[in-house]
Design a protein around this motif. Structure first.
Motif, mmCIF file in Angstrom:
data_model
loop_
_atom_site.group_PDB
_atom_site.id
_atom_site.type_symbol
_atom_site.label_atom_id
_atom_site.label_comp_id
_atom_site.label_asym_id
_atom_site.label_seq_id
_atom_site.Cartn_x
_atom_site.Cartn_y
_atom_site.Cartn_z
ATOM 1 N N ARG A 277 -70.493 24.038 12.646
ATOM 2 C CA ARG A 277 -70.300 24.663 13.955
ATOM 3 C C ARG A 277 -69.413 23.774 14.822
ATOM 4 N NH1 ARG A 277 -75.824 25.577 14.797
ATOM 5 N NH2 ARG A 277 -75.695 24.315 16.680
ATOM 6 N N GLY A 278 -69.641 22.472 14.753
ATOM 7 C CA GLY A 278 -68.803 21.548 15.503
ATOM 8 C C GLY A 278 -67.343 21.646 15.101
ATOM 9 N N GLU A 279 -67.094 21.777 13.812
ATOM 10 C CA GLU A 279 -65.719 21.900 13.329
ATOM 11 C C GLU A 279 -65.039 23.154 13.882
ATOM 12 O OE1 GLU A 279 -64.035 19.465 10.554
ATOM 13 O OE2 GLU A 279 -64.988 18.886 12.424
ATOM 14 N N LEU A 280 -65.750 24.271 13.849
ATOM 15 C CA LEU A 280 -65.173 25.512 14.369
ATOM 16 C C LEU A 280 -64.898 25.402 15.867
ATOM 17 C CD1 LEU A 280 -67.339 28.139 12.456
ATOM 18 C CD2 LEU A 280 -64.928 27.601 12.060
ATOM 19 N N HIS A 281 -65.812 24.795 16.617
ATOM 20 C CA HIS A 281 -65.601 24.609 18.052
ATOM 21 C C HIS A 281 -64.407 23.690 18.309
ATOM 22 C CE1 HIS A 281 -69.085 26.875 18.963
ATOM 23 N NE2 HIS A 281 -69.993 25.942 18.721
ATOM 24 N N ARG A 282 -64.318 22.613 17.533
ATOM 25 C CA ARG A 282 -63.208 21.665 17.735
ATOM 26 C C ARG A 282 -61.863 22.331 17.467
ATOM 27 N NH1 ARG A 282 -60.199 18.741 14.297
ATOM 28 N NH2 ARG A 282 -61.532 19.143 12.498
ATOM 29 N N LEU A 283 -61.794 23.092 16.404
ATOM 30 C CA LEU A 283 -60.534 23.719 16.024
ATOM 31 C C LEU A 283 -60.072 24.760 17.037
ATOM 32 C CD1 LEU A 283 -61.201 24.111 12.205
ATOM 33 C CD2 LEU A 283 -59.538 22.575 13.263
ATOM 34 N N THR A 284 -61.009 25.342 17.759
ATOM 35 C CA THR A 284 -60.650 26.353 18.758
ATOM 36 C C THR A 284 -60.642 25.796 20.177
ATOM 37 O OG1 THR A 284 -62.963 27.090 18.697
ATOM 38 C CG2 THR A 284 -61.379 28.331 17.387
ATOM 39 N N GLY A 285 -60.824 24.485 20.306
ATOM 40 C CA GLY A 285 -60.679 23.847 21.613
ATOM 41 C C GLY A 285 -61.900 23.868 22.497
ATOM 42 N N ARG A 286 -63.058 24.244 21.960
ATOM 43 C CA ARG A 286 -64.284 24.233 22.757
ATOM 44 C C ARG A 286 -64.929 22.851 22.618
ATOM 45 N NH1 ARG A 286 -64.446 29.298 20.232
ATOM 46 N NH2 ARG A 286 -66.146 28.702 18.830
ATOM 47 N N TRP A 300 -80.226 15.681 12.911
ATOM 48 C CA TRP A 300 -80.761 16.127 11.628
ATOM 49 C C TRP A 300 -80.363 15.199 10.488
ATOM 50 C CZ3 TRP A 300 -84.673 19.172 11.608
ATOM 51 C CH2 TRP A 300 -84.837 20.144 12.591
ATOM 52 N N GLY A 301 -79.643 14.106 10.813
ATOM 53 C CA GLY A 301 -79.392 13.096 9.785
ATOM 54 C C GLY A 301 -78.025 13.096 9.161
ATOM 55 N N ARG A 302 -77.033 13.786 9.764
ATOM 56 C CA ARG A 302 -75.691 13.799 9.178
ATOM 57 C C ARG A 302 -74.737 12.973 10.009
ATOM 58 N NH1 ARG A 302 -70.585 15.057 8.341
ATOM 59 N NH2 ARG A 302 -69.914 16.441 6.635
ATOM 60 N N ASP A 303 -73.941 12.141 9.352
ATOM 61 C CA ASP A 303 -72.878 11.413 10.032
ATOM 62 C C ASP A 303 -71.866 12.445 10.557
ATOM 63 O OD1 ASP A 303 -70.624 9.875 10.738
ATOM 64 O OD2 ASP A 303 -71.076 8.377 9.215
ATOM 65 N N PRO A 304 -71.499 12.411 11.845
ATOM 66 C CA PRO A 304 -70.619 13.435 12.407
ATOM 67 C C PRO A 304 -69.140 13.208 12.121
ATOM 68 C CG PRO A 304 -71.190 11.876 14.104
ATOM 69 C CD PRO A 304 -71.960 11.457 12.882
ATOM 70 N N GLN A 305 -68.833 12.224 11.306
ATOM 71 C CA GLN A 305 -67.430 11.960 10.987
ATOM 72 C C GLN A 305 -67.013 12.733 9.731
ATOM 73 O OE1 GLN A 305 -65.951 10.650 13.254
ATOM 74 N NE2 GLN A 305 -67.351 9.230 14.293
ATOM 75 N N LEU A 310 -61.977 13.099 15.238
ATOM 76 C CA LEU A 310 -60.843 13.973 15.546
ATOM 77 C C LEU A 310 -61.016 14.632 16.912
ATOM 78 C CD1 LEU A 310 -60.347 15.582 12.026
ATOM 79 C CD2 LEU A 310 -58.820 13.946 13.171
ATOM 80 N N LEU A 311 -62.254 14.919 17.284
ATOM 81 C CA LEU A 311 -62.510 15.453 18.629
ATOM 82 C C LEU A 311 -62.146 14.419 19.687
ATOM 83 C CD1 LEU A 311 -63.719 17.712 20.418
ATOM 84 C CD2 LEU A 311 -65.928 16.545 20.185
ATOM 85 N N ARG A 312 -62.547 13.170 19.471
ATOM 86 C CA ARG A 312 -62.223 12.110 20.428
ATOM 87 C C ARG A 312 -60.709 11.924 20.521
ATOM 88 N NH1 ARG A 312 -66.348 13.242 22.056
ATOM 89 N NH2 ARG A 312 -68.335 12.104 21.877
ATOM 90 N N LEU A 313 -60.012 12.041 19.404
ATOM 91 C CA LEU A 313 -58.554 11.940 19.426
ATOM 92 C C LEU A 313 -57.964 13.059 20.278
ATOM 93 C CD1 LEU A 313 -56.001 10.525 18.324
ATOM 94 C CD2 LEU A 313 -56.054 12.163 16.416
ATOM 95 N N ALA A 314 -58.462 14.271 20.102
ATOM 96 C CA ALA A 314 -57.964 15.405 20.888
ATOM 97 C C ALA A 314 -58.244 15.222 22.367
ATOM 98 C CB ALA A 314 -58.611 16.702 20.388
ATOM 99 N N GLN A 315 -59.307 14.486 22.699
ATOM 100 C CA GLN A 315 -59.647 14.217 24.098
ATOM 101 C C GLN A 315 -58.865 13.035 24.662
ATOM 102 O OE1 GLN A 315 -63.873 13.725 23.284
ATOM 103 N NE2 GLN A 315 -64.362 15.637 24.332
ATOM 104 N N GLY A 316 -58.011 12.429 23.836
ATOM 105 C CA GLY A 316 -57.239 11.280 24.288
ATOM 106 C C GLY A 316 -57.997 9.963 24.226
ATOM 107 N N LYS A 317 -59.185 9.968 23.634
ATOM 108 C CA LYS A 317 -60.001 8.746 23.526
ATOM 109 C C LYS A 317 -59.698 8.081 22.184
ATOM 110 C CE LYS A 317 -63.658 10.901 26.297
ATOM 111 N NZ LYS A 317 -65.083 11.354 26.328
ATOM 112 N N THR A 318 -58.498 7.495 22.086
ATOM 113 C CA THR A 318 -58.028 6.984 20.808
ATOM 114 C C THR A 318 -58.853 5.804 20.301
ATOM 115 O OG1 THR A 318 -56.372 5.695 22.020
ATOM 116 C CG2 THR A 318 -55.661 7.799 21.093
#
Length: 532
Positions: A277-286, A300-305, A310-318
């Protein structure tokens, strides 16, 4: 209608594979044979709790008939272990083992299979492989196609984990031919498909996943009311849909996985669904929704990377992006996990101006792609290599890497990734002075981004064609002018009395804001827009 007549209708419905009717008519079953039919029908329409209760009751009624009782215990343990309930599942396996102790029978093969399943899901691959191999031999000896097929899929997955990819994939293919030819009971088909597709996903084998999905979908069409795809299966299907650009359908699959099957789903399924779900939101700019979904995946135990980076990069937080992806890559020892992270590491490293790190990551990705023989992975590696060459002011060799990547992604139906490669092809054309070629590539990419509602990528394209130098700060304009004058970062730092690291940061921001691939392209931009 008399109860016996209703039960007879239920048996007939089961025989013709009308699962809703079988489930409805057999709901009042009391005989062990009818309870087994009801348990199967309940499972196949998605009523897992009712299925477990019926299997349990059938086991109690057949405890003096070892083969029938073990059959019930097997499917109980099978479902529980797959959900991660190892204690309960193991308990049923142990009860079944006592019933066939020291007997030479096919049921011993089913119990060896359960032992392998429990081991592999707990990360113990070597003992799992041994147990699956024993189960397959017993299945062959007793002529049980279903047991042999289940065990070979388990063997195949273990061989892939142990590094023998070709042999492992061959076993998966062999098993799936039995599934799609109707030699396996519907009860086992869903798990077999899900396991095989999960293996394909881990190997980035999109073609095989797509082929088996199509074959299985045709088989499913003849199963009335069948609920084959459960939590984890739905997540794998959503991943394929995202890759192929069918993002609304992917979102629908994830919603189903999180609503209908959430109560019975394990943490892994929920974590994977949240990440997707995070991937779909990121790709559409949400971005806010994406951030929330990634954080839920962490719960739930998953590494979000790599998605969060890539979301932080899109936000300019390099800095945050680089720190996150570097940490994940440092922790990843498994080549398959590294392959999932390396493309993002290349993109983020280039955005931060670290061409050396990006080149090393692209080279590693290329090496893994050769070993895994994955067309998708080869395309991603070529894309990464092309991006590095662009940043190194080498547009001609960059095109030689990028064009095959675009062709492969187009063939695989990876619309979004293909469009992103075409953006880089346009940058290479622009660097070579072919402005018409660049415009054509960008417009082709733009049409895909618009169709997908990929807002971040549309913004990226807009910046590429933007000639408004107001995008840059005053200091960035100064740095750009000095870059165009041929000054090195060290010389610029001396001229402006700032650190060389600060200069590198400014150059990275300039390239990102203007959508430029290299210093050479920045120089051309500066001259075209009268900055020097």
């Amino acid at each position: 209608m008399a109860e016996e007549d209703t039960l007879a209708l239920g048996r007939a419905a089961h025989a013709r594979q009308d699962w809703p009717a079988a489930h409805r008519c057999l709901s009042g079953a009391t005989l062990a044979s009818d309870l087994v039919l009801f348990a199967e029908a309940a499972f196949l329409v998605g009523e897992d709790a009712a299925s477990v209760a019926a299997w349990s009751r059938a086991f109690q009624l057949t405890v003096d008939d070892a083969p029938r009782a073990v059959h019930c215990a097997f499917w109980l343990a099978f479902g529980l272990i797959n959900k991660g309930e190892f204690a309960r599942g193991g308990g049923w396996a142990d009860r079944a083992q006592r019933l066939v102790h020291e007997r030479d029978c096919v049921e011993q093969g089913h119990l060896r299979y359960l032992a392998g399943l429990r081991s592999v899901l707990q990360g113990e691959v070597v003992p799992a492989h041994a147990a699956f191999a024993q189960a397959a031999k017993i299945g062959e000896r007793f002529g049980s196609v279903e047991l042999t097929t289940l065990a070979r899929v388990g063997e195949g997955r273990c061989l892939i984990y142990l590094g023998d990819v070709a042999e492992g994939v061959a076993l998966l293919d062999e098993a799936m031919t039995a599934v799609t030819s109707g030699e396996i009971s519907p009860l086992a088909v869903g798990d077999l498909y899900c396991t095989v597709i999960e293996g394909c996903a881990e190997l980035f084998d999109v073609r095989r996943a797509r082929e088996w999905t199509a074959s299985l979908s045709s088989w499913c069409d003849g199963q009335e009311g069948l609920v084959l795809y459960r939590g984890q299966c739905l997540v794998h299907r959503a991943e394929l849909m995202r890759l192929h650009g069918d993002w609304p359908a992917a979102a629908a699959e994830l919603a189903l996985a999180c609503s209908r099957f959430a109560p019975a789903a394990g943490p892994l399924t929920l974590a994977s669904a949240c990440y997707e779900r995070g991937e779909l939101h990121r790709l559409t700019g949400r971005t806010a929704d994406a951030d929330e979904a990634y954080q839920e995946a962490v719960l739930w135990g998953r590494d979000p990377q790599p998605g969060l980076a890539l979301l932080r990069l899109a936000q300019g937080k390099t800095s945050d992006a680089l720190g996150g992806i570097r940490r994940a890559l440092d922790e990843a020892s498994d080549p398959l996990r590294r392959c999932a992270l390396l493309p993002a590491f290349v993109e983020i490293s280039l955005a931060c101006g670290d061409i050396t790190a990006a080149r090393a990551a692209a080279d590693e990705l290329s090496g893994h792609a050769v070993l895994l023989a994955s067309p998708l992975l080869r395309a991603r590696a070529s894309h990464a290599t092309g991006a590095v060459l662009l940043a190194s002011d080498s547009p001609t060799p960059a095109l030689a890497a990028l064009r095959p990547a675009a062709s492969t992604l187009l063939e695989l139906g990876a619309r979004h990734e293909n469009a992103r490669v075409r953006v880089h092809i346009g940058l290479a054309c622009q660097a070579l002075g072919d402005h018409d070629g660049a415009t054509a590539e960008w417009e082709a990419a733009r049409s895909v981004f618009r169709a997908l509602a990929a807002a971040p990528d549309l913004g990226w394209l807009d910046r590429l064609s933007c000639t408004d130098t107001g995008l840059l700060t005053g200091r960035e304009r100064e740095v750009l002018a000095l870059v165009a004058a041929g000054r090195t970062n060290r010389a610029i730092a001396a001229d402006l009395v700032i650190s060389e690291k600060t200069v590198a940061s400014h150059v990275s921001h300039i390239l990102t804001k203007l959508g430029l691939p290299s210093r050479a392209a920045a120089t051309a931009y500066a001259y075209e827009n009268g900055l020097v």
